[in-house]
Design a protein around this motif. Structure first.
Motif, PDB file in Angstrom:
ATOM      1  N   LYS A 108       0.820  -1.218   0.000  1.00 32.74           N
ATOM      2  CA  LYS A 108       0.000   0.000   0.000  1.00 32.74           C
ATOM      3  C   LYS A 108       0.855   1.271   0.000  1.00 32.74           C
ATOM      4  N   LYS A 109       1.968   1.209   0.732  1.00 36.23           N
ATOM      5  CA  LYS A 109       2.874   2.363   0.798  1.00 36.23           C
ATOM      6  C   LYS A 109       3.505   2.646  -0.577  1.00 36.23           C
ATOM      7  N   THR A 110       3.941   1.587  -1.252  1.00 31.60           N
ATOM      8  CA  THR A 110       4.531   1.733  -2.593  1.00 31.60           C
ATOM      9  C   THR A 110       3.491   2.218  -3.593  1.00 31.60           C
TER      10      THR A 110
ATOM     11  N   LYS B 288       0.876   4.106  -3.002  1.00 32.58           N
ATOM     12  CA  LYS B 288       0.645   5.537  -2.737  1.00 32.58           C
ATOM     13  C   LYS B 288       1.801   6.385  -3.282  1.00 32.58           C
ATOM     14  N   LYS B 289       3.018   5.923  -3.049  1.00 32.66           N
ATOM     15  CA  LYS B 289       4.218   6.638  -3.506  1.00 32.66           C
ATOM     16  C   LYS B 289       4.263   6.706  -5.046  1.00 32.66           C
TER      17      LYS B 289
END
Length: 315
Positions: free
Chosen positions: A13-15, A17-18
C-alpha cells in the motif's frame, strides 16, 4: 534475498501511494507486466511522455503502447469497432495490443502516438499494474524499460541494469511470466498482425473468423523497426559456435553440457523458450561473451514470435 537497490520496491500500500503520487507529478516509474517490464508515465502529459522518449533514446517515429485498466476508460481516446470488441471479450486482460483509430477528442499526447491517426492500446494482466491503473484517472504510456533497440527487461534488476538511479521507482513484480512483448494486431482497417507474440495469429483468426495479413510497411506500433531486441553483441542464426568464447543458444536438444551452451527449454516447450529468451540473452551478455550463435527454432506457435525477435536482434 536482501534488496540492495535503493530504488527497487516491493509492492504494498505504501509503494502504491508513492507511485501514484510520483506519476501524478509527471514522473516516470518502471512497472511489471506479464510480458516485460515497462517505463510508465501519464499518457496525457507532455512532460511524462517526453521523459520516456529521452530516457529510452527512442526514435520519435516509434509510437508507444497506451495501457488501460479496462475498456470503460477508452471511449474518449479511440474509435471502437466489431473486431476489437470480439477480441477484447476473449483475450483481455492479456498480452495483446490493438491499433485503433484515434478519437479526435483524445487527450493522448501526440508524441506517444508518433503523430499518427491511430493509437496502440493494451489491457495488461499483471496484478500490480492493474492495481495502479485502477487507481489513476489517466492511462499509462508504457514502452519496455530499456534503451531503444535493446533487450527488454523481464525483472526489476534488469531495469536497474539499464537505468541505474535514473528512475526513482522500480516496482518488483517478479519475473515476467511471458517474457516477450505483446502480440500487436492492427484493427484500424482490415485486421493485420504487426508483431507476433504469445497469442498467435491462428487464435486471433479463429475468434474473428477471417484471414489476417502481415503488414511490414508502416510503423504503426512498437517492435517494427528493423533492428530491435538486441543484447548489444552480434547474433548469428542457424549456426553453431566455433569456440568456447562464443555462446550457443539452442532448443530442446540433449547436448553435451558446456559452459557456453544455453538451452531455452529442456522440455522443448516453446512457451517456456519464449519466457527464457531475453533472460538468457542478457545472462550471456553479462557473462562477457562477444557473440551469440542460435540453433534453428521451430517456426510455429510461440516460435514465430521468438524467431521474429531473433531476426531483428541479428540485424
Amino acid at each position: 534475498m536482501k534488496n540492495i537497490y535503493s530504488n527497487i520496491y516491493s509492492f504494498d500500500k505504501k509503494t502504491l501511494k508513492k507511485t501514484i503520487k510520483s506519476l501524478n507529478l509527471g514522473n516516470i516509474a518502471s512497472l511489471p507486466t506479464e510480458t516485460v517490464y515497462g517505463l510508465a508515465g501519464n499518457a496525457y502529459s507532455n512532460k511524462a511522455v517526453s521523459k520516456i522518449f529521452k530516457l529510452k533514446k527512442r526514435p520519435k517515429k516509434n509510437p508507444i503502447i497506451i495501457h488501460y485498466y479496462d475498456k470503460k476508460y477508452i471511449d474518449d481516446d479511440v474509435i471502437l469497432n466489431k473486431y476489437f470488441l470480439k477480441l477484447y471479450k476473449k483475450l483481455c486482460p492479456g498480452p495483446i495490443t490493438f491499433i485503433l483509430k484515434r478519437n479526435k477528442k483524445s487527450k493522448i499526447n501526440s508524441m506517444a502516438t508518433a503523430n499518427l491517426a491511430t493509437v496502440a492500446i493494451r489491457f495488461p494482466r499483471h496484478r500490480v499494474l492493474r492495481t495502479i491503473l485502477k487507481s489513476l484517472n489517466y492511462p499509462l504510456a508504457m514502452p519496455s524499460a530499456n534503451i531503444s533497440s535493446g533487450l527488454s527487461p523481464v525483472s526489476s534488476v534488469d531495469v536497474y541494469d539499464e537505468f541505474k538511479q535514473k528512475i526513482n521507482i522500480i516496482i518488483n513484480g517478479g519475473k515476467s511470466k511471458i517474457g516477450i512483448e505483446s502480440t500487436v494486431v492492427d484493427l484500424s482497417g482490415k485486421p493485420k498482425i504487426l508483431r507476433p507474440g504469445i497469442i498467435s495469429s491462428d487464435e486471433i483468426k479463429k475468434i474473428l473468423k477471417m484471414k489476417l495479413s502481415k503488414d511490414k510497411t508502416n510503423i504503426k506500433a512498437p517492435g517494427m523497426l528493423k533492428k530491435h531486441y538486441s543484447p548489444g553483441i552480434p547474433i548469428v542464426l542457424g549456426q553453431k559456435p566455433k569456440n568456447s568464447n562464443q555462446a550457443y543458444i539452442f532448443f530442446g536438444k540433449k547436448l553435451k553440457k558446456r559452459n557456453n551452451y544455453f538451452n531455452l527449454s529442456k522440455k522443448g516447450n516453446l512457451k517456456e523458450a519464449a519466457a527464457n529468451l531475453y533472460k538468457i540473452m542478457r545472462k550471456i551478455k553479462n557473462a562477457g561473451y562477444k557473440k551469440i550463435f542460435v540453433s534453428k527454432i521451430p517456426n510455429l506457435g510461440p516460435g514465430i514470435a521468438i524467431n521474429d525477435r531473433l531476426k531483428r536482434a541479428s540485424k
